[in-house]
Write a protein that holds these residues in place. Structure first.
Motif, PDB file in Angstrom:
ATOM      1  N   UNK A 191       6.972  -5.575 -12.703  1.00 50.41           N
ATOM      2  CA  UNK A 191       5.971  -6.601 -13.001  1.00 50.41           C
ATOM      3  C   UNK A 191       5.124  -6.880 -11.762  1.00 50.41           C
ATOM      4  N   UNK A 192       4.060  -7.629 -11.962  1.00 46.66           N
ATOM      5  CA  UNK A 192       3.118  -7.919 -10.876  1.00 46.66           C
ATOM      6  C   UNK A 192       3.812  -8.633  -9.715  1.00 46.66           C
ATOM      7  N   UNK A 193       4.704  -9.560 -10.019  1.00 50.03           N
ATOM      8  CA  UNK A 193       5.383 -10.313  -8.956  1.00 50.03           C
ATOM      9  C   UNK A 193       6.201  -9.391  -8.049  1.00 50.03           C
ATOM     10  N   UNK A 194       6.714  -8.315  -8.591  1.00 48.94           N
ATOM     11  CA  UNK A 194       7.474  -7.353  -7.794  1.00 48.94           C
ATOM     12  C   UNK A 194       6.550  -6.521  -6.916  1.00 48.94           C
ATOM     13  N   UNK A 195       5.371  -6.213  -7.406  1.00 42.04           N
ATOM     14  CA  UNK A 195       4.418  -5.395  -6.655  1.00 42.04           C
ATOM     15  C   UNK A 195       3.742  -6.129  -5.505  1.00 42.04           C
ATOM     16  N   UNK A 196       3.484  -7.405  -5.670  1.00 43.03           N
ATOM     17  CA  UNK A 196       2.683  -8.162  -4.689  1.00 43.03           C
ATOM     18  C   UNK A 196       3.212  -8.042  -3.263  1.00 43.03           C
ATOM     19  N   UNK A 197       4.497  -8.243  -2.988  1.00 44.16           N
ATOM     20  CA  UNK A 197       4.955  -8.121  -1.602  1.00 44.16           C
ATOM     21  C   UNK A 197       4.715  -6.736  -1.012  1.00 44.16           C
ATOM     22  N   UNK A 198       4.897  -5.699  -1.814  1.00 46.02           N
ATOM     23  CA  UNK A 198       4.685  -4.336  -1.333  1.00 46.02           C
ATOM     24  C   UNK A 198       3.208  -4.075  -1.057  1.00 46.02           C
ATOM     25  N   UNK A 199       2.351  -4.624  -1.900  1.00 47.62           N
ATOM     26  CA  UNK A 199       0.904  -4.487  -1.691  1.00 47.62           C
ATOM     27  C   UNK A 199       0.486  -5.193  -0.401  1.00 47.62           C
ATOM     28  N   UNK A 200       0.973  -6.402  -0.201  1.00 45.97           N
ATOM     29  CA  UNK A 200       0.625  -7.147   1.010  1.00 45.97           C
ATOM     30  C   UNK A 200       1.153  -6.460   2.260  1.00 45.97           C
ATOM     31  N   UNK A 201       2.361  -5.958   2.188  1.00 45.42           N
ATOM     32  CA  UNK A 201       2.958  -5.266   3.325  1.00 45.42           C
ATOM     33  C   UNK A 201       2.150  -4.014   3.676  1.00 45.42           C
ATOM     34  N   UNK A 202       1.766  -3.261   2.659  1.00 50.93           N
ATOM     35  CA  UNK A 202       0.965  -2.058   2.890  1.00 50.93           C
ATOM     36  C   UNK A 202      -0.406  -2.424   3.450  1.00 50.93           C
ATOM     37  N   UNK A 203      -1.005  -3.486   2.937  1.00 55.20           N
ATOM     38  CA  UNK A 203      -2.305  -3.938   3.432  1.00 55.20           C
ATOM     39  C   UNK A 203      -2.219  -4.306   4.911  1.00 55.20           C
ATOM     40  N   UNK A 204      -1.214  -5.082   5.276  1.00 52.69           N
ATOM     41  CA  UNK A 204      -1.067  -5.508   6.671  1.00 52.69           C
ATOM     42  C   UNK A 204      -0.778  -4.326   7.589  1.00 52.69           C
ATOM     43  N   UNK A 205       0.004  -3.368   7.115  1.00 41.07           N
ATOM     44  CA  UNK A 205       0.329  -2.193   7.925  1.00 41.07           C
ATOM     45  C   UNK A 205      -0.912  -1.344   8.196  1.00 41.07           C
ATOM     46  N   UNK A 206      -1.893  -1.389   7.304  1.00 40.80           N
ATOM     47  CA  UNK A 206      -3.100  -0.586   7.467  1.00 40.80           C
ATOM     48  C   UNK A 206      -4.247  -1.364   8.109  1.00 40.80           C
ATOM     49  N   UNK A 207      -4.094  -2.638   8.353  1.00 36.98           N
ATOM     50  CA  UNK A 207      -5.150  -3.460   8.953  1.00 36.98           C
ATOM     51  C   UNK A 207      -5.222  -3.172  10.452  1.00 36.98           C
ATOM     52  N   UNK A 208      -6.290  -2.509  10.884  1.00 32.80           N
ATOM     53  CA  UNK A 208      -6.409  -2.090  12.288  1.00 32.80           C
ATOM     54  C   UNK A 208      -6.426  -3.265  13.251  1.00 32.80           C
TER      55      UNK A 208
END
Length: 91
Positions: A48-65
């Motif tokens: 579900x979306x609630x499960x995906x959100x933390x992984x999306x945020x983590x990936x976003x932060x890891x790629x933020x230069x």
């Protein structure tokens, strides 16, 4: 059922978690639900979306230069080994 498509967010790793609550727009929630459905179809595991959100945020932060640059100057670890697995799956 798996398709030939690969999503930017790969299969989800097993991680420890802490509960966090946030509000989002109705439109964003609908988009997250659509992404979750496509993710489940692609990787064959219901999510579900609630499960995906933390992984999306983590990936976003890891790629933020900018964020990575600040952490490099402070010499603090960017993320755990599990986080790097998410980033690698995205590449």
């Amino acid at each position: 059922m798996s398709t030939n498509r690969q999503l930017r967010l790969g299969p989800l790793p097993k991680t420890e978690s802490v509960k966090l609550t946030f509000s989002c727009s109705v439109t964003l929630k609908a988009e997250l639900d659509r992404y979750a459905a496509l993710h489940a179809q692609t990787y064959g595991e219901a999510v579900d979306a609630a499960t995906l959100i933390p992984h999306m945020l983590e990936a976003f932060m890891a790629r933020d230069r900018g964020f990575r640059r600040v952490h490099a100057k402070r010499k603090t670890p960017l993320a755990s080994a599990k986080s790097s697995d998410v980033v690698e799956a995205m590449e």
